[in-house]
Design a protein around this motif. Structure first.
Motif, PDB file in Angstrom:
ATOM      1  N   LEU A 247       8.847  -5.015  11.314  1.00  0.00           N
ATOM      2  CA  LEU A 247       7.370  -4.431  11.419  1.00  0.00           C
ATOM      3  C   LEU A 247       6.515  -3.330  11.575  1.00  0.00           C
ATOM      4  CD1 LEU A 247       7.049  -7.720  13.422  1.00  0.00           C
ATOM      5  CD2 LEU A 247       6.189  -7.726  10.775  1.00  0.00           C
ATOM      6  N   VAL A 248       7.554  -2.287  11.812  1.00  0.00           N
ATOM      7  CA  VAL A 248       6.802  -1.587  12.406  1.00  0.00           C
ATOM      8  C   VAL A 248       6.826  -0.525  11.486  1.00  0.00           C
ATOM      9  CG1 VAL A 248       7.380   1.296  13.941  1.00  0.00           C
ATOM     10  CG2 VAL A 248       7.067  -0.925  14.987  1.00  0.00           C
ATOM     11  N   VAL A 249       7.674  -0.597  10.454  1.00  0.00           N
ATOM     12  CA  VAL A 249       8.051   0.164   8.652  1.00  0.00           C
ATOM     13  C   VAL A 249       7.089  -0.341   8.715  1.00  0.00           C
ATOM     14  CG1 VAL A 249       9.510   0.447   7.044  1.00  0.00           C
ATOM     15  CG2 VAL A 249      10.273   0.816  10.027  1.00  0.00           C
ATOM     16  N   GLY A 250       7.036  -1.710   7.988  1.00  0.00           N
ATOM     17  CA  GLY A 250       5.484  -2.781   7.549  1.00  0.00           C
ATOM     18  C   GLY A 250       4.393  -1.688   7.787  1.00  0.00           C
ATOM     19  N   LEU A 251       3.690  -0.974   8.820  1.00  0.00           N
ATOM     20  CA  LEU A 251       2.978  -1.000   9.798  1.00  0.00           C
ATOM     21  C   LEU A 251       3.255   0.581   8.327  1.00  0.00           C
ATOM     22  CD1 LEU A 251       1.974  -1.763  12.492  1.00  0.00           C
ATOM     23  CD2 LEU A 251       0.773  -2.685  11.033  1.00  0.00           C
ATOM     24  N   LEU A 252       3.552   1.514   8.546  1.00  0.00           N
ATOM     25  CA  LEU A 252       4.017   2.749   8.384  1.00  0.00           C
ATOM     26  C   LEU A 252       3.806   2.816   7.191  1.00  0.00           C
ATOM     27  CD1 LEU A 252       6.506   4.217  10.422  1.00  0.00           C
ATOM     28  CD2 LEU A 252       4.275   5.036  10.371  1.00  0.00           C
ATOM     29  N   THR A 253       4.538   1.406   5.913  1.00  0.00           N
ATOM     30  CA  THR A 253       4.145   1.814   4.568  1.00  0.00           C
ATOM     31  C   THR A 253       2.419   1.370   3.944  1.00  0.00           C
ATOM     32  OG1 THR A 253       6.516   0.633   4.670  1.00  0.00           O
ATOM     33  CG2 THR A 253       5.103   0.299   2.536  1.00  0.00           C
ATOM     34  N   ILE A 254       1.588   0.540   5.022  1.00  0.00           N
ATOM     35  CA  ILE A 254       0.953   0.587   5.177  1.00  0.00           C
ATOM     36  C   ILE A 254      -0.460   2.368   4.361  1.00  0.00           C
ATOM     37  CG2 ILE A 254      -1.491  -0.271   5.677  1.00  0.00           C
ATOM     38  CD1 ILE A 254       0.017  -2.651   6.505  1.00  0.00           C
ATOM     39  N   TYR A 255       0.365   2.931   5.436  1.00  0.00           N
ATOM     40  CA  TYR A 255      -0.380   3.732   6.280  1.00  0.00           C
ATOM     41  C   TYR A 255       0.244   5.035   5.022  1.00  0.00           C
ATOM     42  CZ  TYR A 255      -0.381   8.747   7.353  1.00  0.00           C
ATOM     43  OH  TYR A 255      -0.772  10.089   7.481  1.00  0.00           O
ATOM     44  N   SER A 256       1.153   4.985   4.491  1.00  0.00           N
ATOM     45  CA  SER A 256       1.772   5.907   3.309  1.00  0.00           C
ATOM     46  C   SER A 256       0.639   5.334   1.841  1.00  0.00           C
ATOM     47  CB  SER A 256       3.233   5.219   2.831  1.00  0.00           C
ATOM     48  OG  SER A 256       4.026   6.781   3.726  1.00  0.00           O
ATOM     49  N   MET A 257       0.534   4.036   1.544  1.00  0.00           N
ATOM     50  CA  MET A 257      -0.971   3.920   0.234  1.00  0.00           C
ATOM     51  C   MET A 257      -1.623   3.746   0.790  1.00  0.00           C
ATOM     52  SD  MET A 257       1.821   2.030  -1.243  1.00  0.00           S
ATOM     53  CE  MET A 257       2.903   3.721  -1.128  1.00  0.00           C
ATOM     54  N   THR A 258      -1.945   3.969   2.192  1.00  0.00           N
ATOM     55  CA  THR A 258      -3.497   3.851   2.167  1.00  0.00           C
ATOM     56  C   THR A 258      -4.021   5.604   1.671  1.00  0.00           C
ATOM     57  OG1 THR A 258      -3.841   2.273   4.213  1.00  0.00           O
ATOM     58  CG2 THR A 258      -5.045   4.120   4.070  1.00  0.00           C
ATOM     59  N   LYS A 259      -3.418   6.491   1.979  1.00  0.00           N
ATOM     60  CA  LYS A 259      -2.912   8.205   1.863  1.00  0.00           C
ATOM     61  C   LYS A 259      -2.887   8.317   0.927  1.00  0.00           C
ATOM     62  CE  LYS A 259      -0.213  12.059   2.822  1.00  0.00           C
ATOM     63  NZ  LYS A 259       1.547  12.945   3.305  1.00  0.00           N
ATOM     64  N   ILE A 260      -2.377   6.802  -0.020  1.00  0.00           N
ATOM     65  CA  ILE A 260      -2.460   7.433  -1.654  1.00  0.00           C
ATOM     66  C   ILE A 260      -3.548   6.941  -2.190  1.00  0.00           C
ATOM     67  CG2 ILE A 260      -1.990   6.862  -3.968  1.00  0.00           C
ATOM     68  CD1 ILE A 260       0.934   6.615  -2.516  1.00  0.00           C
ATOM     69  N   TRP A 261      -3.893   5.744  -1.565  1.00  0.00           N
ATOM     70  CA  TRP A 261      -5.711   5.223  -1.771  1.00  0.00           C
ATOM     71  C   TRP A 261      -6.988   6.299  -1.984  1.00  0.00           C
ATOM     72  CZ3 TRP A 261      -8.527   1.922  -4.233  1.00  0.00           C
ATOM     73  CH2 TRP A 261      -9.556   1.258  -4.257  1.00  0.00           C
ATOM     74  N   ASN A 262      -6.418   6.611  -0.901  1.00  0.00           N
ATOM     75  CA  ASN A 262      -7.230   7.847   0.367  1.00  0.00           C
ATOM     76  C   ASN A 262      -7.719   9.009  -0.596  1.00  0.00           C
ATOM     77  OD1 ASN A 262      -8.430   6.132   1.717  1.00  0.00           O
ATOM     78  ND2 ASN A 262      -6.930   6.746   3.817  1.00  0.00           N
ATOM     79  N   GLN A 263      -7.073   9.968  -0.898  1.00  0.00           N
ATOM     80  CA  GLN A 263      -6.683  10.924  -1.879  1.00  0.00           C
ATOM     81  C   GLN A 263      -6.264  10.996  -2.489  1.00  0.00           C
ATOM     82  OE1 GLN A 263      -3.599  13.764  -0.100  1.00  0.00           O
ATOM     83  NE2 GLN A 263      -3.739  13.172   1.891  1.00  0.00           N
ATOM     84  N   ALA A 264      -5.433   9.662  -4.052  1.00  0.00           N
ATOM     85  CA  ALA A 264      -6.064   9.699  -5.158  1.00  0.00           C
ATOM     86  C   ALA A 264      -7.313   8.909  -5.838  1.00  0.00           C
ATOM     87  CB  ALA A 264      -4.803   9.447  -5.988  1.00  0.00           C
ATOM     88  N   PHE A 265      -7.844   8.518  -5.084  1.00  0.00           N
ATOM     89  CA  PHE A 265      -8.387   7.088  -6.025  1.00  0.00           C
ATOM     90  C   PHE A 265     -10.155   7.468  -4.848  1.00  0.00           C
ATOM     91  CE2 PHE A 265      -4.115   5.276  -6.955  1.00  0.00           C
ATOM     92  CZ  PHE A 265      -4.762   4.884  -8.245  1.00  0.00           C
TER      93      PHE A 265
END
Length: 335
Positions: A247-265
């Motif tokens: 579950l914690v790794v799933g939350l950190l996965t959200i963080y990584s995807m949000t990082k791409i979304w924020n900076q690239a999109f």
């Protein structure tokens, strides 16, 4: 690959020396007669290392993030979808059909490996600033989930492993293809050099969100069901610590995807950067069609989950009880 192959061939030779056969159905029967179980466990660990290198599990994943961002995107997409899954498939085969003599040792070892693979992979992704490197580390993290299902060695755990394997093939290949389109339009794979993709290419933003949310485990996408199956399987046998890790790794996965979304999109285009490149109609069709098809497939699997779940359930049942396989191969009923 050479190191892995040498270890695999060495393990095969030792296994043949112990059992006198390399037929996998025959091996299932012969290993039950081996008296030196310690030697058999040592051979099992050699197989775990050999296939673990190919599957990129902890601590044998070092080659993957150093290589997957270097070939053309189409090649990376194929690699990310298939190559490590061959290693996972091999592990599932040998550790359900052959090496089940000491589950308390072999599969507990794999459970620890799975946890460390998930954690190191997602932390490595969080530290990167290049899209393909982020996605490469996430391959490692997601492999940990598949090994988790095998390590639990329960019907629901194996269902989750098979389901997760199919889900990941689709989602990860799609994300690599999206990174290639982003580079084609924005001129870079570096997050800091991109920006403005949401305002300028809204359709690409939508196509990114679907596999990104699926990778993170958002309902009703395929990744939600894959993670849910594995968490439920962990809770069934009171393995609360590995469920918490997942579950914690799933939350950190959200963080990584949000990082791409924020900076690239979401972030505006950096000052002084050239405008977003246009896509010719033919290029648009050729590049976007496979991305849209796989995104749609992720949604369909998530909404209409029963067919894939039924296939995964049948596969798990046969993995746990290989008597039908042994009978089909040997032409006689397994004892």
């Amino acid at each position: 690959n050479l190191v892995s192959t040498v270890m695999f061939l060495s393990a095969v030779g030792l296994l043949y020396g112990i059992t006198g056969t390399l037929n996998m159905a025959e091996l299932h029967l012969r290993v039950q007669e081996v008296e030196n179980t310690g030697l058999l466990s040592a051979v099992a660990m050699l197989f775990l290392i050999a296939f673990g290198i190919k599957a990129a599990v902890f601590p044998l994943f070092f080659w993957l993030p150093a290589s997957y961002h270097t070939p053309p995107v189409a090649v990376s997409a194929i690699f990310s979808a298939l190559l490590t899954k061959v290693g996972v498939y091999a592990l599932i085969r040998v550790f359900t059909l052959i090496f089940t003599h000491d589950v308390g040792y072999t599969h507990t070892t794999m459970l620890v490996v799975a946890a460390l693979t998930m954690i190191t992979g997602v932390l490595g992704a969080a530290a990167q600033s290049e899209i393909r490197r982020i996605l490469s580390f996430h391959i490692i993290s997601q492999i940990g989930y598949m090994i988790l299902g095998l390590a639990l060695f329960t019907p629901l755990g194996l269902v989750g492993a098979v389901f997760y394997l199919v889900h990941h093939i689709i989602v990860k290949a799609n994300l690599f293809l999206i990174s290639g389109v982003a580079n084609r339009i924005g001129g870079s794979f570096e997050l800091n050099a991109l920006g403005g993709l949401y305002a300028g290419r809204g359709w690409l933003a939508v196509l990114f969100l679907i596999p990104a949310f699926s990778l993170a485990g958002f309902p009703p996408l395929s990744g939600f069901w894959a993670k849910l199956l594995l968490v439920q399987a962990s809770l069934e046998i009171d393995a609360y610590w590995i469920a918490a890790v997942a579950l914690v790794v799933g939350l950190l996965t959200i963080y990584s995807m949000t990082k791409i979304w924020n900076q690239a999109f979401w972030t505006p285009r950096p000052e002084g950067s050239p405008p977003l490149a246009p896509l010719a109609r033919r290029d648009f069709i050729c590049l976007v069609s496979p991305i849209a098809a796989m995104a749609a497939l992720t949604v369909v699997i998530g909404i209409w989950v029963e067919p894939l779940l039924a296939v995964a359930t049948d596969a798990a049942a046969q993995l746990l009880d290989p008597s039908a396989y042994v009978t089909a191969v040997l032409g006689r009923t397994a004892p």
